[in-house]
Design a protein around this motif. Structure first.
Motif, PDB file in Angstrom:
ATOM      1  N   VAL A 194       0.830  -1.510   0.224  1.00 15.21           N
ATOM      2  CA  VAL A 194       0.012  -0.232  -0.143  1.00 15.21           C
ATOM      3  C   VAL A 194       1.420   0.971   0.149  1.00 15.21           C
ATOM      4  O   VAL A 194       0.575   2.331  -0.538  1.00 15.21           O
ATOM      5  N   ASP A 195       1.470   1.085   0.668  1.00 15.30           N
ATOM      6  CA  ASP A 195       2.789   2.233   0.975  1.00 15.30           C
ATOM      7  C   ASP A 195       3.350   2.578  -1.100  1.00 15.30           C
ATOM      8  O   ASP A 195       3.467   3.307  -0.859  1.00 15.30           O
ATOM      9  N   ALA A 196       3.457   1.380  -1.512  1.00 11.58           N
ATOM     10  CA  ALA A 196       4.611   1.545  -2.540  1.00 11.58           C
ATOM     11  C   ALA A 196       3.634   2.056  -3.398  1.00 11.58           C
ATOM     12  O   ALA A 196       4.224   2.770  -4.561  1.00 11.58           O
ATOM     13  N   MET A 197       2.457   1.890  -3.170  1.00 10.95           N
ATOM     14  CA  MET A 197       1.089   2.125  -4.031  1.00 10.95           C
ATOM     15  C   MET A 197       0.963   3.628  -4.014  1.00 10.95           C
ATOM     16  O   MET A 197       1.619   5.149  -5.085  1.00 10.95           O
ATOM     17  N   ARG A 198       1.427   4.275  -2.428  1.00 13.78           N
ATOM     18  CA  ARG A 198       1.688   5.544  -2.496  1.00 13.78           C
ATOM     19  C   ARG A 198       2.266   6.378  -2.582  1.00 13.78           C
ATOM     20  O   ARG A 198       2.897   7.222  -3.331  1.00 13.78           O
ATOM     21  N   ALA A 199       3.408   5.330  -3.017  1.00 16.01           N
ATOM     22  CA  ALA A 199       5.111   6.162  -3.556  1.00 16.01           C
ATOM     23  C   ALA A 199       5.076   6.135  -4.685  1.00 16.01           C
ATOM     24  O   ALA A 199       5.670   7.373  -5.173  1.00 16.01           O
ATOM     25  N   MET A 200       4.260   5.298  -5.625  1.00 14.43           N
ATOM     26  CA  MET A 200       3.918   5.961  -7.379  1.00 14.43           C
ATOM     27  C   MET A 200       2.799   6.382  -7.326  1.00 14.43           C
ATOM     28  O   MET A 200       3.042   6.951  -8.399  1.00 14.43           O
ATOM     29  N   GLY A 201       3.079   7.080  -6.471  1.00 15.60           N
ATOM     30  CA  GLY A 201       1.273   8.381  -6.925  1.00 15.60           C
ATOM     31  C   GLY A 201      -0.015   7.811  -7.129  1.00 15.60           C
ATOM     32  O   GLY A 201      -0.303   8.517  -7.580  1.00 15.60           O
ATOM     33  N   THR A 202      -0.445   6.579  -6.509  1.00 11.40           N
ATOM     34  CA  THR A 202      -1.223   5.771  -6.706  1.00 11.40           C
ATOM     35  C   THR A 202      -2.138   5.980  -5.438  1.00 11.40           C
ATOM     36  O   THR A 202      -1.731   5.758  -4.554  1.00 11.40           O
ATOM     37  N   ASP A 203      -3.587   6.016  -5.460  1.00 15.18           N
ATOM     38  CA  ASP A 203      -3.784   6.850  -3.804  1.00 15.18           C
ATOM     39  C   ASP A 203      -4.633   5.817  -3.778  1.00 15.18           C
ATOM     40  O   ASP A 203      -5.992   5.475  -5.111  1.00 15.18           O
ATOM     41  N   PRO A 204      -4.976   4.501  -2.949  1.00 13.07           N
ATOM     42  CA  PRO A 204      -5.535   3.830  -2.860  1.00 13.07           C
ATOM     43  C   PRO A 204      -6.832   3.005  -2.068  1.00 13.07           C
ATOM     44  O   PRO A 204      -7.640   2.564  -2.220  1.00 13.07           O
ATOM     45  N   SER A 205      -6.739   4.700  -1.563  1.00 11.54           N
ATOM     46  CA  SER A 205      -8.471   4.466  -1.366  1.00 11.54           C
ATOM     47  C   SER A 205      -9.332   4.327  -2.848  1.00 11.54           C
ATOM     48  O   SER A 205     -10.127   4.022  -2.916  1.00 11.54           O
ATOM     49  N   ARG A 206      -8.744   5.074  -4.010  1.00 11.67           N
ATOM     50  CA  ARG A 206      -8.937   4.800  -5.429  1.00 11.67           C
ATOM     51  C   ARG A 206      -9.284   3.739  -6.191  1.00 11.67           C
ATOM     52  O   ARG A 206     -10.092   2.949  -6.781  1.00 11.67           O
ATOM     53  N   LYS A 207      -7.839   2.427  -5.887  1.00 12.17           N
ATOM     54  CA  LYS A 207      -7.620   1.691  -6.604  1.00 12.17           C
ATOM     55  C   LYS A 207      -7.802   0.914  -6.048  1.00 12.17           C
ATOM     56  O   LYS A 207      -8.502  -0.239  -6.304  1.00 12.17           O
ATOM     57  N   LEU A 208      -7.811   0.912  -4.143  1.00  7.66           N
ATOM     58  CA  LEU A 208      -7.977  -0.288  -3.419  1.00  7.66           C
ATOM     59  C   LEU A 208      -9.893  -0.224  -3.199  1.00  7.66           C
ATOM     60  O   LEU A 208      -9.969  -1.690  -2.855  1.00  7.66           O
ATOM     61  N   VAL A 209      -9.992   0.640  -2.816  1.00 10.55           N
ATOM     62  CA  VAL A 209     -10.905   0.765  -1.829  1.00 10.55           C
ATOM     63  C   VAL A 209     -12.431   1.106  -2.991  1.00 10.55           C
ATOM     64  O   VAL A 209     -13.578   0.427  -3.115  1.00 10.55           O
ATOM     65  N   THR A 210     -12.561   1.974  -3.951  1.00  9.47           N
ATOM     66  CA  THR A 210     -13.967   2.312  -3.749  1.00  9.47           C
ATOM     67  C   THR A 210     -14.112   0.696  -5.037  1.00  9.47           C
ATOM     68  O   THR A 210     -15.119   0.992  -5.096  1.00  9.47           O
ATOM     69  N   PRO A 211     -13.112   0.865  -5.773  1.00 10.59           N
ATOM     70  CA  PRO A 211     -13.751  -0.655  -6.694  1.00 10.59           C
ATOM     71  C   PRO A 211     -13.602  -1.935  -6.330  1.00 10.59           C
ATOM     72  O   PRO A 211     -15.632  -2.268  -6.543  1.00 10.59           O
ATOM     73  N   ARG A 212     -13.364  -1.971  -4.547  1.00 11.02           N
ATOM     74  CA  ARG A 212     -14.062  -3.486  -3.819  1.00 11.02           C
ATOM     75  C   ARG A 212     -15.807  -2.684  -3.879  1.00 11.02           C
ATOM     76  O   ARG A 212     -16.733  -3.864  -3.551  1.00 11.02           O
ATOM     77  N   VAL A 213     -16.163  -1.260  -2.564  1.00  4.17           N
ATOM     78  CA  VAL A 213     -17.235  -1.380  -2.634  1.00  4.17           C
ATOM     79  C   VAL A 213     -18.316  -1.261  -3.920  1.00  4.17           C
ATOM     80  O   VAL A 213     -19.071  -1.950  -3.565  1.00  4.17           O
ATOM     81  N   LEU A 214     -18.009  -0.622  -4.989  1.00  6.05           N
ATOM     82  CA  LEU A 214     -18.628  -0.311  -5.960  1.00  6.05           C
ATOM     83  C   LEU A 214     -19.542  -1.686  -6.746  1.00  6.05           C
ATOM     84  O   LEU A 214     -20.390  -2.227  -6.941  1.00  6.05           O
TER      85      LEU A 214
END
Lengths: 266, 258
Positions: A131-151
């Motif tokens: 998750v830190d690696a994702m943030r370090a590469m400029g990706t918002d984990p809430s967009r990439k991981l949370v929103t697709p799962r919730v939707l």
């Protein structure tokens, strides 16, 4: 010398911690929804999650739905038989399934299968610094991981509920035909006639709210794991327990609300 | 700069600078705040007090949204690699390019070039679980350099690796520094990693790692733009060149030199 904390200090500290958790959960939930209104979207992740959460849950939902419908017929018929009103079985089973058992049982099944999966997957990603690696590469984990799962969950659980309702009625019909000697047409006619639009809307509303609860709690517990792999296991269990309890509590309030609205609007 | 969690301050009074094209080796024992310092520099954590300025921007005051854009200019090599375990090596290395919506036909040559740099082109279709620890770090380096960032942060890149694999990783870091002129902040508890960076350089003509004194312009002096900052209890305990560190009389510093 270190002063020991008093009981009141411990209670206040614990209360603060719980308020903070509710605040964090609310923030993550709102963020997962607000992400829908701005770019970037992760369409492929949404499809992957719909496949995993929706398609993957079809077998267990259908299997349990069939037998729940059959059991409902057998239980209600045992009462109706006293009054010689076994023909009402279709009405009772249909209303119970569409209003209550369909959305609740489907959501609890998906909770057991997916809230745990979401929490363990995100938790493992967190402890291995993905998750830190994702943030370090400029990706918002809430967009990439949370929103697709919730939707994905919010889109799939109502569809699974419809399948569960239908297969439940099929199961009920089989039980009614073989156990009560009711006719197939008679059963289905009564089952369909008993339903009103408000019943279908009630079931739909519940399944959407339950889906949001199970996915958002799973994501929150996954992204707040503490304590390595042991913590992942703990969070996974908590995700299932908290989601299940929240679904049942929410069910009470939603039923009251739905009955009130049905009374006013229909 | 001050940073702490519920248990209290872990980093306090931490202050250092890294100049362009320089490598600063953050040396310290476990729990002295090396990883936290790197995460502060990348804006992954916020200090309770103080300021973090990277590439002229005040990272500690930026919003999360601005930070996400800013972090694209920084490469971060995590301690265990932190590769996405559900993605192949190709997908891991290409991750940032796909996030930036780079055309697919441009992605493959870039990914292959980055993997060739870390000598792992043959592993392009493998999953992280099929790689050894050293290979995972090398893929992590390839992932960090795919967008040619001006700054790369290395978090204990050789921790837990055998000496030969560690040497391979250090050689890659030297190549990255001396081929692309990358500014680096490297956290490690191994003095030998820092010494290798300070005393050697990568000669692209001969494609070999050579001692600094073999550089004709150095005339036998060491000049690799590498400095050391030794951390102790969340503070910078020592800051200086290789020679200053080697000549240190302090008992804490001598523990690293023994």
């Amino acid at each position: 010398m270190v002063r020991e904390a008093s009981i009141s200090e411990i209670l206040v500290g614990s209360a603060k911690e719980n308020v903070l958790r509710v605040q964090e959960y609310s923030y993550l939930s709102l963020q997962s929804l607000s992400n829908l209104f701005s770019r970037p979207f992760y369409g492929q992740d949404l499809l992957d999650q719909m496949d995993s959460i929706g398609v993957g849950s079809i077998p267990i939902v259908l299997l349990t739905g069939f037998f729940i419908g059959a059991v409902m017929v057998l239980q209600t018929a045992s009462q109706f038989v006293r009054f010689g009103q076994t023909s009402l079985t279709g009405d009772a089973v249909s209303l119970a399934l569409v209003r209550e058992l369909g959305p609740t049982l489907t959501s609890l099944l998906v909770t057991g299968r997916c809230a745990s999966g979401i929490a363990s997957e995100l938790g493992s990603m967190l402890v291995t610094e993905q998750v830190d690696a994702m943030r370090a590469m400029g990706t918002d984990p809430s967009r990439k991981l949370v929103t697709p799962r919730v939707l994905a969950t919010v889109l799939c659980v109502p569809l699974l509920t419809v399948m569960s309702d239908f297969i439940g009625l099929v199961g009920g019909c089989v039980a009614a035909v073989f156990s009560l000697r009711l006719g197939v047409v008679q059963f289905w006619t009564r089952a369909i006639d008993a339903l009103e639009l408000s019943d279908i809307l009630q079931g739909g509303l519940k399944s959407i709210v339950f889906a949001f609860i199970l996915a958002s709690v799973g994501c929150y517990k996954g992204l707040t794991v503490r304590g390595g792999t042991q913590g992942v296991g703990r969070s996974t269990t908590q995700a299932v327990v908290i989601s299940s309890v929240m679904i049942i509590v929410a069910d009470t309030f939603l039923t009251k609300l739905a009955l009130f609205l049905a009374d006013k609007l229909f | 700069m001050r940073l702490g969690f519920e248990e209290g301050d872990i980093v306090h009074g931490l202050s250092f600078e890294v100049y362009p094209r320089e490598t600063l080796v953050l040396l310290g024992e476990t729990g002295t705040g090396k990883t936290l310092s790197l995460k502060l520099a990348a804006g992954l954590l916020r200090p309770r007090e103080g300021e973090v300025t990277v590439l002229g921007r005040k990272v500690s005051q930026m919003s999360e949204r601005d930070l996400l854009a800013f972090r694209r200019e920084i490469g971060f090599v995590f301690q265990e690699g932190a590769l996405f375990d559900s993605m192949t090596v190709e997908e891991n290395v290409a991750y940032r390019l796909r996030e930036e919506r780079v055309a697919e036909e441009e992605i493959e040559p870039k990914v292959r070039e980055a993997l060739r740099f870390v000598e792992l082109e043959h592993a392009i279709d493998l999953l992280p679980s099929e790689l050894s620890g050293g290979m995972r770090r090398r893929v992590s380096i390839a992932r960090a350099l795919i967008t040619s960032p001006p700054i790369v942060l290395y978090d204990s890149p050789t921790a837990g690796l055998d000496p030969v694999t560690s040497q391979t990783i250090i050689t890659l870091i030297l190549r990255l520094r001396d081929t692309y002129g990358v500014t680096a902040l490297l956290a490690t508890h191994r003095l030998q990693d820092g010494m290798a960076l300070a005393n050697f350089f990568f000669d692209s003509k001969s494609n070999r790692v050579l001692p600094n004194r073999s550089k004709p312009e150095d005339k036998g002096e060491q000049n690799s733009n590498t400095r050391f900052a030794v951390l102790r209890d969340g503070k910078v305990f020592f800051e200086g060149s290789t020679e200053e560190l080697a000549a240190a009389k302090d008992s804490y510093l001598k523990r690293f030199l023994m």
